[in-house]
Design a protein around this motif. Structure first.
Motif, mmCIF file in Angstrom:
data_model
loop_
_atom_site.group_PDB
_atom_site.id
_atom_site.type_symbol
_atom_site.label_atom_id
_atom_site.label_comp_id
_atom_site.label_asym_id
_atom_site.label_seq_id
_atom_site.Cartn_x
_atom_site.Cartn_y
_atom_site.Cartn_z
ATOM 1 N N SER A 31 1.393 -27.761 -5.899
ATOM 2 C CA SER A 31 0.142 -27.165 -6.387
ATOM 3 C C SER A 31 -0.795 -28.203 -7.021
ATOM 4 C CB SER A 31 0.477 -26.099 -7.427
ATOM 5 O OG SER A 31 -0.702 -25.577 -7.985
ATOM 6 N N GLY A 32 -2.068 -28.084 -6.676
ATOM 7 C CA GLY A 32 -3.107 -28.748 -7.477
ATOM 8 C C GLY A 32 -3.551 -30.123 -7.085
ATOM 9 N N LYS A 55 -3.865 -24.632 -5.487
ATOM 10 C CA LYS A 55 -4.141 -24.910 -6.905
ATOM 11 C C LYS A 55 -3.911 -23.606 -7.667
ATOM 12 C CE LYS A 55 -6.543 -27.246 -10.212
ATOM 13 N NZ LYS A 55 -5.427 -27.876 -10.921
ATOM 14 N N SER A 56 -3.545 -23.678 -8.929
ATOM 15 C CA SER A 56 -3.297 -22.445 -9.694
ATOM 16 C C SER A 56 -4.605 -21.684 -9.916
ATOM 17 C CB SER A 56 -2.654 -22.769 -11.037
ATOM 18 O OG SER A 56 -1.381 -23.330 -10.843
ATOM 19 N N ASN A 79 -2.494 -36.416 -16.035
ATOM 20 C CA ASN A 79 -3.696 -35.621 -15.780
ATOM 21 C C ASN A 79 -3.818 -34.467 -16.743
ATOM 22 O OD1 ASN A 79 -3.704 -32.709 -14.424
ATOM 23 N ND2 ASN A 79 -1.816 -33.741 -13.776
ATOM 24 N N ASN A 135 2.843 -20.136 -12.306
ATOM 25 C CA ASN A 135 2.810 -21.392 -13.066
ATOM 26 C C ASN A 135 3.007 -21.085 -14.555
ATOM 27 O OD1 ASN A 135 2.110 -23.718 -14.428
ATOM 28 N ND2 ASN A 135 0.111 -23.977 -13.470
ATOM 29 N N LYS A 173 7.575 -21.385 -11.662
ATOM 30 C CA LYS A 173 7.566 -22.851 -11.842
ATOM 31 C C LYS A 173 7.738 -23.192 -13.312
ATOM 32 C CE LYS A 173 4.861 -26.941 -10.597
ATOM 33 N NZ LYS A 173 3.661 -27.380 -9.861
ATOM 34 N N VAL A 199 9.995 -29.393 -11.180
ATOM 35 C CA VAL A 199 9.305 -29.038 -12.395
ATOM 36 C C VAL A 199 7.808 -29.347 -12.262
ATOM 37 C CG1 VAL A 199 11.197 -29.377 -14.022
ATOM 38 C CG2 VAL A 199 9.835 -31.366 -13.339
ATOM 39 N N SER A 224 2.968 -37.198 -13.880
ATOM 40 C CA SER A 224 3.549 -36.909 -12.563
ATOM 41 C C SER A 224 3.849 -38.228 -11.876
ATOM 42 C CB SER A 224 2.541 -36.108 -11.725
ATOM 43 O OG SER A 224 1.388 -36.903 -11.475
ATOM 44 N N GLY A 225 4.484 -38.155 -10.693
ATOM 45 C CA GLY A 225 4.784 -39.369 -9.939
ATOM 46 C C GLY A 225 6.194 -39.885 -10.223
ATOM 47 N N GLY A 252 7.809 -36.504 -8.594
ATOM 48 C CA GLY A 252 8.018 -37.907 -8.249
ATOM 49 C C GLY A 252 8.588 -38.176 -6.880
ATOM 50 N N GLY A 273 3.673 -33.949 -4.553
ATOM 51 C CA GLY A 273 2.324 -33.913 -5.115
ATOM 52 C C GLY A 273 1.677 -35.281 -5.126
ATOM 53 N N SER A 274 1.925 -36.033 -6.206
ATOM 54 C CA SER A 274 1.247 -37.320 -6.420
ATOM 55 C C SER A 274 1.394 -38.302 -5.262
ATOM 56 C CB SER A 274 1.792 -37.979 -7.689
ATOM 57 O OG SER A 274 1.589 -37.125 -8.779
HETATM 58 C C1 FMN Z 1 -4.071 -33.735 -10.422
HETATM 59 C C2 FMN Z 1 -2.948 -32.736 -10.539
HETATM 60 C C3 FMN Z 1 -3.247 -31.374 -10.594
HETATM 61 C C4 FMN Z 1 -2.212 -30.435 -10.704
HETATM 62 N N1 FMN Z 1 -2.521 -29.105 -10.747
HETATM 63 C C5 FMN Z 1 -1.512 -28.185 -10.801
HETATM 64 C C6 FMN Z 1 -1.798 -26.789 -10.800
HETATM 65 O O1 FMN Z 1 -2.938 -26.346 -10.691
HETATM 66 N N2 FMN Z 1 -0.733 -25.931 -10.897
HETATM 67 C C7 FMN Z 1 0.568 -26.345 -10.971
HETATM 68 O O2 FMN Z 1 1.488 -25.529 -11.035
HETATM 69 N N3 FMN Z 1 0.863 -27.681 -10.960
HETATM 70 C C8 FMN Z 1 -0.138 -28.587 -10.885
HETATM 71 N N4 FMN Z 1 0.164 -29.925 -10.863
HETATM 72 C C9 FMN Z 1 1.577 -30.345 -10.949
HETATM 73 C C10 FMN Z 1 2.171 -30.635 -9.559
HETATM 74 O O3 FMN Z 1 2.150 -29.486 -8.734
HETATM 75 C C11 FMN Z 1 3.624 -31.129 -9.685
HETATM 76 O O4 FMN Z 1 4.407 -30.136 -10.301
HETATM 77 C C12 FMN Z 1 3.717 -32.407 -10.523
HETATM 78 O O5 FMN Z 1 2.612 -33.259 -10.283
HETATM 79 C C13 FMN Z 1 5.005 -33.179 -10.261
HETATM 80 O O6 FMN Z 1 5.104 -33.532 -8.901
HETATM 81 P P1 FMN Z 1 4.629 -34.978 -8.312
HETATM 82 O O7 FMN Z 1 5.258 -36.018 -9.167
HETATM 83 O O8 FMN Z 1 5.102 -34.963 -6.886
HETATM 84 O O9 FMN Z 1 3.125 -34.990 -8.416
HETATM 85 C C14 FMN Z 1 -0.853 -30.880 -10.754
HETATM 86 C C15 FMN Z 1 -0.577 -32.249 -10.694
HETATM 87 C C16 FMN Z 1 -1.586 -33.171 -10.580
HETATM 88 C C17 FMN Z 1 -1.236 -34.640 -10.509
#
Ligand code: FMN
Length: 314
Positions: A31-32, A55-56, A79, A135, A173, A199, A224-225, A252, A273-274
């Motif tokens: 998401s997002g 996106k949420s 973020n 979320n 989530k 998470v 994140s990441g 990540g 995500g990232s």
């Molecule tokens: C820019 C950005 C916006 C995000 N927006 C949302 C969101 O709207 N709703 C949500 O549940 N998670 C959101 N997340 C969290 C991601 O869905 C994910 O749970 C988190 O980034 C960890 O995963 P990653 O390391 O692969 O990014 C967002 C993350 C980022 C970086």
């Protein structure tokens, strides 16, 4: 005499199913990270993702925080976007005009009161949604996300309200920022959740050392990441050992190796995500093909044989 011909081994099964929600591979867009628009869905599908999480969305539109909202750090991003979104009505308009839906769509929802979730789900039931993700874990917005997601009673009420109105599976989530993540995941499962996404981002902060000023306009954001990956793996491991519904791993993942690690920890599917920011949408194909080759190399017939393998080590 001719040696008997070897029958070619069938390709390993990558599909993932949660009731009516069926994915041909277990790797979703989280998401997002690519913003709000649904126009990107065909590109996400073409890149090889098994599903896309939006996106949420909340009932009312939200502007989010002013810039800066994202800062790059070693091993990821911090973020605080502020859950900006066009609101349910505008989102539904966009959704019903969607021409193509080549992969399943998971709609992410946030709010504070249980009734809000029931209302959003009821409104979305007439649209081509395949699954909902609640979320309960955004770490930087007051009265929603993590603020409700750390109270087992609130988690239970919200999950029940969403489930009561839904004919589709509901994922909840969760946040890595709670003392007992198993208690929260259990509250969701007992209230009828079909899966747990573990998470969201971890509460974090970055300060400019020349000015002394916190960089994000909201000061605190979510990490994140790759930097959050070991925390996320631990969360998936803890939840999947105690809670009897599928866990979707997130946090990540940038390579097939990361995805396999999450599955060994107990994830039945994963979200990315990232990594899309690092590697572009091609990351999906790379991860899916890597998992396939790994299963082949280890003589495994399906993802199911991988899920939770690490649990057998005492
Ligand atoms: C820019 C950005 C916006 C995000 N927006 C949302 C969101 O709207 N709703 C949500 O549940 N998670 C959101 N997340 C969290 C991601 O869905 C994910 O749970 C988190 O980034 C960890 O995963 P990653 O390391 O692969 O990014 C967002 C993350 C980022 C970086």
């Amino acid at each position: 005499m001719k040696p008997p011909e070897e029958t070619p081994r069938a390709a390993p099964q990558l599909s993932f199913q949660l009731g009516s929600f069926k994915m041909k591979n277990p790797v979703m867009l989280a998401s997002g990270v690519v913003g709000v628009t649904l126009d990107i869905l065909p590109r996400v599908a073409g890149a090889g993702a098994g599903a896309m999480v939006t996106k949420s969305i909340s009932i009312e539109p939200r502007e989010g925080y002013r810039n800066p909202t994202v800062v790059e750090v070693e091993g990821g991003y911090v973020n605080a976007i502020g859950l900006s979104n066009p609101g349910l009505e505008a989102f539904v308009k966009d959704l019903v005009t969607l021409k193509e839906k080549p992969i399943p769509l998971v709609v992410s929802l946030f709010g504070s009161e249980p009734d809000e979730f029931g209302h959003m789900v009821s409104t979305l039931e007439s649209t081509p949604v395949d699954c909902y993700e609640i979320n309960l874990s955004c770490p930087h917005v007051e009265k929603v996300g993590l603020e409700v997601g750390q109270d087992p009673e609130a988690v239970s009420q919200i999950t029940k309200s969403a489930k009561k109105s839904s004919s589709r599976p509901v994922l909840v989530k969760v946040s890595p920022n709670i003392a007992d993540i198993v208690e929260i995941a259990s509250a969701a499962a007992d209230a009828g959740a079909d899966g747990i996404t573990a998470v969201n981002t971890a509460r974090a902060m970055v300060i400019d050392i020349e000015t002394g000023r916190p960089i994000l306009s909201n000061k605190v954001g979510g990490l994140s990441g790759p930097a959050v990956k070991p925390i996320a793996v631990r969360c998936v491991y803890d939840i999947s050992r105690k809670v009897d519904i599928p866990v979707i791993g997130c946090g990540g993942i940038t390579s097939w190796r990361d995805a396999v690690e999450f599955m060994l920890a107990g994830a039945s599917a994963v979200q990315v995500g990232s990594a899309v920011a690092y590697k572009g949408l091609d990351v999906f194909k790379e991860i899916v093909q890597g998992i396939q080759k790994y299963l082949d190399r280890h003589g495994l017939k399906s993802i199911g044989e991988l899920v939770g393998r690490s649990h057998s080590y005492q």
